[in-house]
Design a protein around this motif. Structure first.
Motif, PDB file in Angstrom:
ATOM      1  N   VAL A  18       0.828  -1.166   0.070  1.00 58.61           N
ATOM      2  CA  VAL A  18      -0.208  -0.183  -0.114  1.00 58.61           C
ATOM      3  C   VAL A  18       1.194   1.164  -0.112  1.00 58.61           C
ATOM      4  N   LYS A  19       2.286   1.130   0.130  1.00 60.52           N
ATOM      5  CA  LYS A  19       2.974   2.461   0.187  1.00 60.52           C
ATOM      6  C   LYS A  19       4.535   1.876  -0.544  1.00 60.52           C
ATOM      7  N   THR A  20       4.904   2.702  -1.405  1.00 68.27           N
ATOM      8  CA  THR A  20       6.314   2.461  -2.140  1.00 68.27           C
ATOM      9  C   THR A  20       7.214   2.034  -1.072  1.00 68.27           C
ATOM     10  N   PHE A  21       7.445   3.129  -0.153  1.00 71.62           N
ATOM     11  CA  PHE A  21       8.619   2.883   0.773  1.00 71.62           C
ATOM     12  C   PHE A  21       7.824   2.419   2.033  1.00 71.62           C
ATOM     13  N   TYR A  22       8.496   1.999   3.157  1.00 73.32           N
ATOM     14  CA  TYR A  22       7.997   1.363   4.374  1.00 73.32           C
ATOM     15  C   TYR A  22       7.471   2.440   5.256  1.00 73.32           C
ATOM     16  N   SER A  23       6.535   3.228   4.864  1.00 74.82           N
ATOM     17  CA  SER A  23       6.023   4.078   5.827  1.00 74.82           C
ATOM     18  C   SER A  23       6.913   5.590   5.716  1.00 74.82           C
ATOM     19  N   ASN A  24       6.065   6.370   6.556  1.00 73.98           N
ATOM     20  CA  ASN A  24       7.112   7.740   6.896  1.00 73.98           C
ATOM     21  C   ASN A  24       7.917   7.369   8.113  1.00 73.98           C
ATOM     22  N   PHE A  25       9.333   6.637   7.825  1.00 71.72           N
ATOM     23  CA  PHE A  25      10.056   6.380   8.851  1.00 71.72           C
ATOM     24  C   PHE A  25      10.185   7.491   9.850  1.00 71.72           C
ATOM     25  N   SER A  26      10.285   8.750   9.668  1.00 73.12           N
ATOM     26  CA  SER A  26      10.672   9.661  10.931  1.00 73.12           C
ATOM     27  C   SER A  26       9.539   9.693  11.823  1.00 73.12           C
ATOM     28  N   VAL A  27       8.236   9.568  11.515  1.00 75.46           N
ATOM     29  CA  VAL A  27       7.327   9.702  12.236  1.00 75.46           C
ATOM     30  C   VAL A  27       7.157   8.335  13.218  1.00 75.46           C
ATOM     31  N   LEU A  28       7.293   7.256  12.553  1.00 75.02           N
ATOM     32  CA  LEU A  28       7.532   5.991  13.392  1.00 75.02           C
ATOM     33  C   LEU A  28       8.513   6.049  14.584  1.00 75.02           C
ATOM     34  N   VAL A  29       9.722   6.557  14.039  1.00 75.80           N
ATOM     35  CA  VAL A  29      11.019   6.836  15.080  1.00 75.80           C
ATOM     36  C   VAL A  29      10.217   7.713  16.302  1.00 75.80           C
ATOM     37  N   LYS A  30       9.691   8.892  15.653  1.00 77.62           N
ATOM     38  CA  LYS A  30       9.325   9.813  16.813  1.00 77.62           C
ATOM     39  C   LYS A  30       8.201   8.985  17.955  1.00 77.62           C
ATOM     40  N   ALA A  31       7.350   8.414  17.214  1.00 78.63           N
ATOM     41  CA  ALA A  31       6.307   7.817  17.948  1.00 78.63           C
ATOM     42  C   ALA A  31       6.720   6.707  18.842  1.00 78.63           C
ATOM     43  N   TYR A  32       7.715   6.013  18.391  1.00 77.73           N
ATOM     44  CA  TYR A  32       8.272   5.026  19.121  1.00 77.73           C
ATOM     45  C   TYR A  32       8.927   5.488  20.438  1.00 77.73           C
ATOM     46  N   ALA A  33       9.618   6.553  20.131  1.00 75.65           N
ATOM     47  CA  ALA A  33      10.470   7.365  21.081  1.00 75.65           C
ATOM     48  C   ALA A  33       9.581   7.798  22.114  1.00 75.65           C
ATOM     49  N   TYR A  34       8.400   8.390  21.832  1.00 79.37           N
ATOM     50  CA  TYR A  34       7.447   9.063  22.638  1.00 79.37           C
ATOM     51  C   TYR A  34       6.957   7.704  23.629  1.00 79.37           C
ATOM     52  N   ILE A  35       6.484   6.570  22.953  1.00 78.42           N
ATOM     53  CA  ILE A  35       5.771   5.665  23.623  1.00 78.42           C
ATOM     54  C   ILE A  35       6.881   5.105  24.627  1.00 78.42           C
ATOM     55  N   ARG A  36       8.025   4.757  24.316  1.00 81.44           N
ATOM     56  CA  ARG A  36       8.936   4.198  25.187  1.00 81.44           C
ATOM     57  C   ARG A  36       9.206   5.146  26.118  1.00 81.44           C
ATOM     58  N   GLY A  37       9.462   6.620  25.996  1.00 82.87           N
ATOM     59  CA  GLY A  37       9.699   7.463  26.861  1.00 82.87           C
ATOM     60  C   GLY A  37       8.567   7.564  27.957  1.00 82.87           C
ATOM     61  N   LEU A  38       7.563   7.667  27.539  1.00 79.87           N
ATOM     62  CA  LEU A  38       6.216   7.612  28.711  1.00 79.87           C
ATOM     63  C   LEU A  38       6.115   6.622  29.424  1.00 79.87           C
ATOM     64  N   GLY A  39       6.268   5.505  28.678  1.00 83.03           N
ATOM     65  CA  GLY A  39       5.639   4.305  29.225  1.00 83.03           C
ATOM     66  C   GLY A  39       4.003   3.996  29.306  1.00 83.03           C
ATOM     67  N   GLY A  40       3.868   2.899  30.027  1.00 85.77           N
ATOM     68  CA  GLY A  40       2.202   2.780  30.200  1.00 85.77           C
ATOM     69  C   GLY A  40       1.490   3.937  30.852  1.00 85.77           C
ATOM     70  N   GLU A  41       2.516   3.987  31.972  1.00 81.43           N
ATOM     71  CA  GLU A  41       1.683   5.052  32.907  1.00 81.43           C
ATOM     72  C   GLU A  41       1.663   6.533  32.541  1.00 81.43           C
ATOM     73  N   GLY A  42       2.774   6.981  31.698  1.00 82.70           N
ATOM     74  CA  GLY A  42       2.662   8.145  31.115  1.00 82.70           C
ATOM     75  C   GLY A  42       1.764   8.391  30.083  1.00 82.70           C
ATOM     76  N   LEU A  43       1.434   7.157  29.106  1.00 86.99           N
ATOM     77  CA  LEU A  43       0.424   7.372  28.110  1.00 86.99           C
ATOM     78  C   LEU A  43      -1.218   7.407  28.569  1.00 86.99           C
ATOM     79  N   LYS A  44      -1.126   6.865  29.823  1.00 88.10           N
ATOM     80  CA  LYS A  44      -2.495   7.016  30.748  1.00 88.10           C
ATOM     81  C   LYS A  44      -2.480   8.384  31.248  1.00 88.10           C
TER      82      LYS A  44
END
Length: 368
Positions: free
Chosen positions: A206-232
């Motif tokens: 569904v996409k020529t390249f494997y998604s918008n990589f920079s957005v994925l990295v930023k989201a991953y860093a956000y999720i790992r940085g906050l953790g479960g309690e942080g996201l809640k």
């Protein structure tokens, strides 16, 4: 990131390919279509969409070749259950739903809605545009949804309205996993990873390249940085901020659904129309005070709608500043309506003739 998104949403597998929310919707609906076709269940030609849905929902389903069946909202702003029962039959491929919906209201009947659709063999698709209202509290998979997309650029770290780029990963329950877009990331026995380009039931790339990589990295860093309690905590702050604003602004504007909201709420200018003021006027006047106006005239089920979504990142100080301006505009509307009706006054370009702009658009620059 795929594993984290599975945990957050209650899904079993994810693809990171889709580039944005609407792209994710298309991917999810194509997988639902492929699922029914794999079972030779070709009579399923309809997708049910609530009247308060994002416009991309019916557009996506139509582009995928489905007929759209709209169901109305009830008096509390949720799906009208009885109306849903009347249209739910074996021709229905699925239901597309946002929960909380575009009114910022959580549908308390979601388990019953899921049961109605599943009982006729349909599937539930979750429009994850409002995921920041439920993280750590509940999950689409636990509500009965079979597929979901998440706007990583909206939910995890990118300021709302930032203009992109985006990413709209799609998660599915295990029975839909064979239909994920290819290539699929697979783990070998030696714990290394490979890309499988030939899964037999995949809907394809569904996409020529494997998604918008920079957005994925930023989201991953956000999720790992906050953790479960942080996201809640982020969700709880988003909901608290919205309810704080709503509790004050409902005294100065019309609130069509006076109940606890989630991350956003809708007010209108209905109480100010007697002064000749409409929602567009309020939005234009906000520009004079340095605010980018919120979404207006959506959702379509509310006349003169103005959607207020403070998100989790605003402080009490900035919320109070916004409230002060909104109250001031309401008072101006009553005291000096022309001031509001002719706004903005302090911008480089003042109010445009929107009718002329629509009928005679100037779409290119010409050298004088």
């Amino acid at each position: 990131l795929q594993k984290d998104l599975c945990e957050i949403t209650g899904m079993d597998a994810f693809t990171l390919q889709p580039a944005a929310g609407a792209h994710g919707e298309m991917t999810g609906i194509l997988m639902i279509k492929a699922y029914h076709e794999s079972r030779q269940d070709t009579k399923r030609t309809k997708i049910i969409v609530p009247d308060a849905a994002h416009g991309t929902n019916p557009a996506t389903a139509s582009m995928a070749g489905f007929n759209i069946i709209q169901v109305p909202s009830n008096e509390r702003g949720g799906v009208d259950i009885e109306a849903l029962r009347k249209v739910a039959n074996e021709e229905v491929a699925g239901l597309m739903l946002t929960n909380p919906n575009t009114l910022g209201l959580f549908d308390e009947n979601i388990l019953e809605i899921a049961e109605i659709i599943h009982s006729v063999g349909g599937l539930l698709y979750y429009d994850g545009a409002n995921t920041n209202a439920i993280m750590g509290i509940t999950r689409p998979g636990d509500m009965g949804f079979d597929a979901v997309h998440i706007n990583l650029h909206k939910t995890f770290s990118t300021p709302h309205g930032g203009g992109g780029p985006g990413a709209g990963p799609v998660g599915v329950k295990e029975f839909l996993e064979p239909f994920l877009p290819k290539p699929v990331v697979e783990k070998r026995e030696d714990r290394t990873f490979t890309l499988n380009y030939n899964p037999p039931q995949s809907i394809g790339r569904v996409k020529t390249f494997y998604s918008n990589f920079s957005v994925l990295v930023k989201a991953y860093a956000y999720i790992r940085g906050l953790g479960g309690e942080g996201l809640k905590n982020a969700t709880q702050n988003a909901v608290l901020n919205a309810n704080y604003l709503m509790s004050i602004l409902k005294e100065h504007y019309y609130l069509p659904y006076d109940r606890t909201c989630k991350h956003e709420f809708v007010i209108t200018s209905k109480n100010l129309t007697q002064y000749g003021i409409h929602t567009l006027d309020i939005a234009k006047r906000l520009l004079d005070y340095g605010y980018h106006p919120p979404t207006i005239y959506f959702p379509l089920v509310v006349e003169e709608a103005m959607m207020i979504e403070p998100t989790e990142s605003e402080s009490l100080e900035t919320l109070d500043q916004f409230v002060e301006v909104m109250i001031k505009i309401a008072e101006e509307a009553k005291r000096d309506s022309e001031l509001v009706k002719t706004a903005p006054h302090n911008t480089l370009i003042t109010r445009l003739d929107e009718t002329a702009a629509a009928r005679k658009p100037n779409l290119r620059w010409k050298k004088e």
